[in-house]
Every structure is written in structure tokens, then in C-alpha cells.
Design an enzyme around this catalytic site. Structure first.
Site, PDB file in Angstrom:
ATOM      1  N   LEU A 155       0.826  -1.221   0.000  1.00 25.64           N
ATOM      2  CA  LEU A 155       0.000   0.000   0.000  1.00 25.64           C
ATOM      3  C   LEU A 155       0.855   1.264   0.000  1.00 25.64           C
ATOM      4  O   LEU A 155       1.939   1.310   0.569  1.00 25.64           O
ATOM      5  CB  LEU A 155      -0.976   0.007   1.172  1.00 25.64           C
ATOM      6  N   ARG A 156       0.320   2.261  -0.680  1.00 17.90           N
ATOM      7  CA  ARG A 156       0.950   3.585  -0.702  1.00 17.90           C
ATOM      8  C   ARG A 156       0.199   4.479   0.255  1.00 17.90           C
ATOM      9  O   ARG A 156      -1.038   4.448   0.280  1.00 17.90           O
ATOM     10  CB  ARG A 156       0.847   4.206  -2.104  1.00 17.90           C
ATOM     11  N   LEU A 260       8.504   9.075 -12.576  1.00 14.60           N
ATOM     12  CA  LEU A 260       9.571   9.810 -13.264  1.00 14.60           C
ATOM     13  C   LEU A 260       9.456  11.296 -12.955  1.00 14.60           C
ATOM     14  O   LEU A 260       9.787  12.135 -13.790  1.00 14.60           O
ATOM     15  CB  LEU A 260       9.492   9.575 -14.776  1.00 14.60           C
ATOM     16  N   ALA A 262      10.940  14.222 -11.333  1.00 12.66           N
ATOM     17  CA  ALA A 262      12.181  14.668 -10.698  1.00 12.66           C
ATOM     18  C   ALA A 262      11.866  15.747  -9.662  1.00 12.66           C
ATOM     19  O   ALA A 262      10.846  16.420  -9.744  1.00 12.66           O
ATOM     20  CB  ALA A 262      13.127  15.232 -11.758  1.00 12.66           C
ATOM     21  N   GLY A 263      12.734  15.879  -8.680  1.00 13.46           N
ATOM     22  CA  GLY A 263      12.500  16.876  -7.641  1.00 13.46           C
ATOM     23  C   GLY A 263      13.488  16.701  -6.514  1.00 13.46           C
ATOM     24  O   GLY A 263      14.661  16.385  -6.750  1.00 13.46           O
ATOM     25  N   GLY A 267      11.337  10.008   0.016  1.00 10.74           N
ATOM     26  CA  GLY A 267      11.482   9.906   1.462  1.00 10.74           C
ATOM     27  C   GLY A 267      10.408   8.974   1.977  1.00 10.74           C
ATOM     28  O   GLY A 267       9.932   8.109   1.255  1.00 10.74           O
ATOM     29  N   CYS A 270       9.326   4.053   4.037  1.00 15.37           N
ATOM     30  CA  CYS A 270       9.628   2.788   3.359  1.00 15.37           C
ATOM     31  C   CYS A 270      10.841   2.858   2.425  1.00 15.37           C
ATOM     32  O   CYS A 270      11.846   2.196   2.679  1.00 15.37           O
ATOM     33  CB  CYS A 270       8.408   2.319   2.560  1.00 15.37           C
TER      34      CYS A 270
HETATM   35  C1  UDX Z   1       6.063   3.118  -1.065  1.00 15.58           C
HETATM   36  C2  UDX Z   1       5.657   2.144  -2.176  1.00 15.58           C
HETATM   37  O1  UDX Z   1       5.182   2.898  -3.299  1.00 15.58           O
HETATM   38  C3  UDX Z   1       4.581   1.202  -1.676  1.00 15.58           C
HETATM   39  O2  UDX Z   1       4.238   0.262  -2.674  1.00 15.58           O
HETATM   40  C4  UDX Z   1       5.108   0.490  -0.440  1.00 15.58           C
HETATM   41  O3  UDX Z   1       4.111  -0.365   0.103  1.00 15.58           O
HETATM   42  C5  UDX Z   1       5.554   1.480   0.614  1.00 15.58           C
HETATM   43  O4  UDX Z   1       6.514   2.381   0.066  1.00 15.58           O
HETATM   44  P1  UDX Z   1       4.969   5.317   0.006  1.00 15.58           P
HETATM   45  O5  UDX Z   1       6.084   5.316   1.003  1.00 15.58           O
HETATM   46  O6  UDX Z   1       3.577   5.595   0.460  1.00 15.58           O
HETATM   47  O7  UDX Z   1       4.921   3.905  -0.745  1.00 15.58           O
HETATM   48  O8  UDX Z   1       5.372   6.424  -1.077  1.00 15.58           O
HETATM   49  P2  UDX Z   1       5.526   6.521  -2.670  1.00 15.58           P
HETATM   50  O9  UDX Z   1       4.249   6.937  -3.286  1.00 15.58           O
HETATM   51  O10 UDX Z   1       6.194   5.330  -3.226  1.00 15.58           O
HETATM   52  O11 UDX Z   1       6.521   7.761  -2.743  1.00 15.58           O
HETATM   53  C6  UDX Z   1       7.797   7.675  -2.112  1.00 15.58           C
HETATM   54  C7  UDX Z   1       8.561   8.953  -2.270  1.00 15.58           C
HETATM   55  O12 UDX Z   1       8.990   9.105  -3.611  1.00 15.58           O
HETATM   56  C8  UDX Z   1       7.817  10.233  -1.921  1.00 15.58           C
HETATM   57  O13 UDX Z   1       8.678  11.062  -1.165  1.00 15.58           O
HETATM   58  C9  UDX Z   1       7.500  10.840  -3.267  1.00 15.58           C
HETATM   59  O14 UDX Z   1       7.379  12.226  -3.213  1.00 15.58           O
HETATM   60  C10 UDX Z   1       8.714  10.424  -4.075  1.00 15.58           C
HETATM   61  N1  UDX Z   1       8.487  10.352  -5.520  1.00 15.58           N
HETATM   62  C11 UDX Z   1       7.546   9.509  -6.032  1.00 15.58           C
HETATM   63  C12 UDX Z   1       9.259  11.141  -6.377  1.00 15.58           C
HETATM   64  O15 UDX Z   1      10.121  11.907  -5.930  1.00 15.58           O
HETATM   65  N2  UDX Z   1       9.049  11.059  -7.718  1.00 15.58           N
HETATM   66  C13 UDX Z   1       8.124  10.226  -8.268  1.00 15.58           C
HETATM   67  O16 UDX Z   1       8.021  10.196  -9.499  1.00 15.58           O
HETATM   68  C14 UDX Z   1       7.353   9.423  -7.389  1.00 15.58           C
END
Ligand code: UDX
Length: 447
Positions: A155-156, A260, A262-263, A267, A270
Site C-alpha cells: 500500500l501507498r 519519473l 524529478a525533484g 522519502g 519505506c
Molecule cells: C512506497 C511504495 O510505493 C509502496 O508500494 C510500499 O508499500 C511502501 O513504500 P509510500 O512510502 O507511500 O509507498 O510512497 P511513494 O508513493 O512510493 O513515494 C515515495 C517517495 O517518492 C515520496 O517522497 C515521493 O514524493 C517520491 N516520488 C515519487 C518522487 O520523488 N518522484 C516520483 O516520481 C514518485
């Protein structure tokens, strides 16, 4: 079915409520009394869209209870383990003490099964590969007829309810003993009858595969984000635009558009700790070379935070000391109040350490931020945050921030300088309104 969920954080509490929604009789167990009191009263202790209604409905129906009393799990047919596996202090590896404690709780309190099918422990926490077998061996010694399956959770945050009720796949890691494995599968099939009937794909595998699936998925996602952030570094060196680049490569189905963005990087509770624990485990297994690329993934990710701090310093004329910096968004991503390993919070704290007069606004985490960082200036609105600002930084792409009006905001700030830490604003629109726009791997271009 009678189900217990041990650990009622973001994962466990949502899982418990969703299992009740599917018609099961659920008890959620946690040692955190304040959290349990809130959940038992039907009040969500964290921000998660759709969860408050789901929780209230199922607590009200009597199908969902929360307790700190482990004796109430005695009759459960399945015990889901949803406790945290945080990064160990001073090491990359995962801290398994809560998982081990949960297993002991089940062994102490599950009623012994002398006839009928065994009790099932279903692990959902993210654990180092090899943990499931160790726990299964421990449970086998209980003499209580308890078997184990590993059933990772994907889950996200922000979509937790939807992801649990309508998962894109279910994974069962089953014991090598076929007889036991068949029983474990039958119990899980009964539990997940609704999503399975809806056509949710099911992948059945052994323990190590199921454990690896979870960390492999998170490593892949982290790699995708760091890949595009590495391209952002190239764009910064050449005048390219990483958002256009991502759009263009994303049209290739084999690459895809998702993850994809960027930024300032990834964090949360997970991705960062999972890739580190995965590297630590690979080293223990003598296959660290297989994952050395994850070191780069982590390094690229952390460099983006540093870059955002540098951008703010440059934008403030070389130093942020004494400059008023407004940070919009402090959570690790939108639609959550989770601050664990938040890049936005990290960047904000570094700027404060460098003498910035910091003001933060966030649609969900304001109160938590005030609790954790008394003395930090937390504004109740965007307008209050940006008033007299020398630099405005958008660090979490909350929906509220996507349509900010550069004209209206421009009237409030001291200097029209904006850092778009998530590349979610329209550079030209801000530029045309007289702002100095700085993206992450993109600037203002004719194209
Ligand atoms: C993640 C996994 O997606 C999920 O399947 C797992 O169960 C738990 O870890 P989550 O921690 O809720 O879920 O966040 P996620 O939506 O994956 O985003 C993680 C981080 O990546 C965020 O800080 C988000 O801002 C960043 N991110 C995401 C980016 O910087 N760029 C993107 O294109 C996507």
C-alpha cells in the site's frame, strides 16, 4: 473470519479496518495506548484519505475492535503482523525487534489448536530475506499448531484504503511443506475471497521470494526516481528540461510515465530504509555486489536535498542567513501527515541551521510539526507563510499548491523568487508574473 492485526500504524490500522470492511471480525492490537484509544473510539490518529469514514463505520458495526490487551487475540484464525521495521540506529540494517515481539505475543496468547486447521500467522511487515523461515521455525516450536505465510503489503500512503481493498496483486509466500502450504493458502484465500473474486492477480511463491518481492519493488521504484533525478543533474548542467525529458521517454511503454517526477527525491517510512536494509542483507549474504547500484540510488537521492538547499542560498544572494524562507509542504508526499524521512523537512531544517528565518505551511502536518519542533514558525495558511518572504519553496506537491496564483502571491512576498522542489508549477506562468523561477532540473525556456 476472526482476525487479529498486530501493530496499528499506517499499515496495520488500515489493514484492520479494510479486513472488517470485507466482513471479517477484527481485533487490532498495539502497545501504544493513545493510538489504540483513538482507534477504538473510531477516530483516525493519522491523516489518510477515506480512512476516517471506514474506521468509524466498522467500529460502529462492532466488527472492528482495538485493544492493548493481547489476550483478546486468543481466538483469531489469522494473525497479521503489521509492525514497523525501522532502520537500526547507526546501521543500514532493519530493526526486527517489533516483529520478534509480535511473534512472541502470538505464541503466548493464541489458543492451542488440537483439532481442525492450524492458526495462521501472516507477515505483512517488510523484512530482510530469510526472516520468514526463522520465524516459522520459532512458531513450529510453540507446540500450538501455528503455521506461517509471508504476505507482503504494497500500500501507498495517501491511497492506503484503495490499495488494501483493491490491491493490484496479492503475494503469498508459503512454507516448503506442501501440506502446510496448501492449508496456509486456503486460509488466505478465504480471507481475501472478495479481492480474489474481483480478479486480483495472485502470485504464490516460497518465503524468500515473497520477502524479496517487496524490497525488489521498492528498490525498483527508488531506482526509477533516482534515475530521473540523475537526468535532472544533466539537465542542470546543460540547460535541458527534465520534465520534458521524462514526458518523452515515458511515451515508450517499456519505460512508462509513472515515478519519473524529478525533484527533491524520495522519502517516507519505506523507500529509503528499505533500500538500505536490502543492501545490508545482501552484504550478510555475500552478494553485496548485486546491489551496489542502490548505494548510487541513495546517494543521488540525498544529493537532491543538498541541491535544493544550494538553490535557496543562491536565490537568496549567496546565503540564507537572515533571509525569510517560506516552505510550502513539509510531509514526504501529499495526502499524508507522515514526516518520516521527509526530504522537505530535512531541507527546511538545514536552511534553519544556516540562519534562514523559516516559515512552514502544510495542509496536514502543521500540528504535528508544532509538537515536534516547538519554536518553529508554522503558518496556518499559504498567505501567512509567504508574507514578506525572500524565497518561497514548494517542497511537497499538495493539490492546494498546484494552482497557486503567482500574481496574488506576488503581492505578498518581499521578493518574487520561487523554488519548485517538485517541478509541479508552470515555469513560464511564474516567470511572466515577474518571478525568478527555479525548478529541479528545469528552468524557464521558450519550449
Ligand atoms: C512506497 C511504495 O510505493 C509502496 O508500494 C510500499 O508499500 C511502501 O513504500 P509510500 O512510502 O507511500 O509507498 O510512497 P511513494 O508513493 O512510493 O513515494 C515515495 C517517495 O517518492 C515520496 O517522497 C515521493 O514524493 C517520491 N516520488 C515519487 C518522487 O520523488 N518522484 C516520483 O516520481 C514518485
Amino acid at each position: 473470519m476472526r482476525i487479529s492485526v498486530i501493530g496499528c500504524g499506517y499499515l496495520g490500522a488500515v489493514h484492520a479496518a479494510c479486513m472488517a470492511e470485507l466482513g471479517h471480525d477484527v481485533v487490532g492490537l498495539d502497545v501504544d495506548e493513545a493510538r489504540i484509544e483513538s482507534l477504538a473510539a473510531g477516530r483516525a490518529p493519522f491523516h489518510e484519505p477515506g480512512f476516517p469514514e471506514l474506521l468509524a463505520r466498522n467500529v460502529e458495526s462492532g466488527r472492528l475492535r482495538f485493544t492493548t490487551d493481547p489476550s483478546l487475540i486468543a481466538d483469531s484464525e489469522i494473525h497479521f503482523i503489521g509492525v514497523g521495521t525501522p532502520q537500526l540506529d547507526g546501521a543500514l540494517a532493519a530493526d526486527l525487534r517489533y516483529v520478534d515481539a509480535a511473534i512472541e505475543t502470538v505464541m503466548d496468547h493464541a489458543a492451542p489448536r488440537t483439532e481442525g486447521r492450524p492458526v495462521l500467522v501472516a507477515g505483512k511487515s517488510t523484512v530482510p530475506v530469510g526472516t520468514a523461515q526463522r520465524l516459522a521455525d520459532r512458531l513450529a516450536g510453540s507446540g500450538k499448531n501455528i503455521i506461517l505465510a509471508w504476505n507482503p503489503e504494497f500500500l501507498r500512503e495517501g491511497y492506503a484504503v484503495q490499495d488494501t481493498l483493491h490491491p493490484d496483486r496479492l503475494v503469498y509466500g508459503l512454507p516448503e511443506d506442501r501440506g502446510q502450504g496448501d492449508v496456509a493458502k486456503a486460509i488466505l484465500d478465504e480471507c481475501y475471497a472478495t479481492p480474489l473474486a474481483d480478479g486480483t492477480p495472485l502470485v504464490v511463491a516460497n518465503y524468500p521470494t515473497a520477502e524479496l518481492v517487496k524490497v525488489a519493488a521498492n528498490s525498483f521504484l527508488a531506482t526509477k526516481i533516482s534515475f530521473i533525478n540523475a537526468m535532472a543533474e544533466l539537465c542542470e548542467a546543460t540547460g535541458g528540461d527534465v520534465s520534458r525529458l521524462a514526458e518523452a521517454i515515458g511515451h515508450d511503454d517499456r519505460i512508462g510515465k509513472k515515478f519519473l517526477q524529478a525533484g527533491i527525491g524520495f522519502g517516507g517510512g519505506c523507500l529509503p530504509k528499505d533500500i538500505r536494509a536490502f543492501m545490508a542483507r545482501a552484504e550478510e549474504l555475500g552478494v553485496d555486489e548485486a546491489l551496489t547500484f542502490l548505494r548510487e540510488v541513495d546517494a543521488i537521492n540525498l544529493r537532491r536535498r543538498h541541491h535544493a538547499v544550494e538553490l535557496a542560498e543562491e536565490a537568496a544572494g549567496g546565503s540564507v542567513a537572515g533571509a525569510r524562507v517560506a516552505v510550502l509542504g513539509i510531509t514526504f508526499k501529499p495526502d499524508t501527515d507522515d514526516l518520516r524521512d521527509s526530504p522537505a523537512l530535512d531541507i527546511a531544517m538545514r536552511l534553519r541551521d544556516r540562519g534562514a528565518r523559516l516559515v512552514v505551511a502544510d495542509p496536514a502536518a502543521g500540528d504535528e510539526l508544532r509538537r515536534r519542533h516547538p519554536g518553529l514558525d508554522v503558518a496556518d495558511s499559504v498567505e501567512d507563510a509567504v508574507r514578506e518572504a525572500d524565497v518561497v519553496m514548494v517542497l511537497t506537491p499538495w493539490r492546494d499548491y498546484l494552482d497557486l496564483d503567482p500574481e496574488a502571491l506576488g503581492d505578498l512576498v518581499a521578493t518574487r523568487t520561487i523554488i519548485d522542489g517538485r517541478n509541479v508549477l508552470d515555469p513560464r506562468r511564474w516567470h511572466d508574473a515577474g518571478w525568478n523561477y527555479h525548478g529541479m532540473g528545469r528552468g524557464v525556456s521558450a519550449w
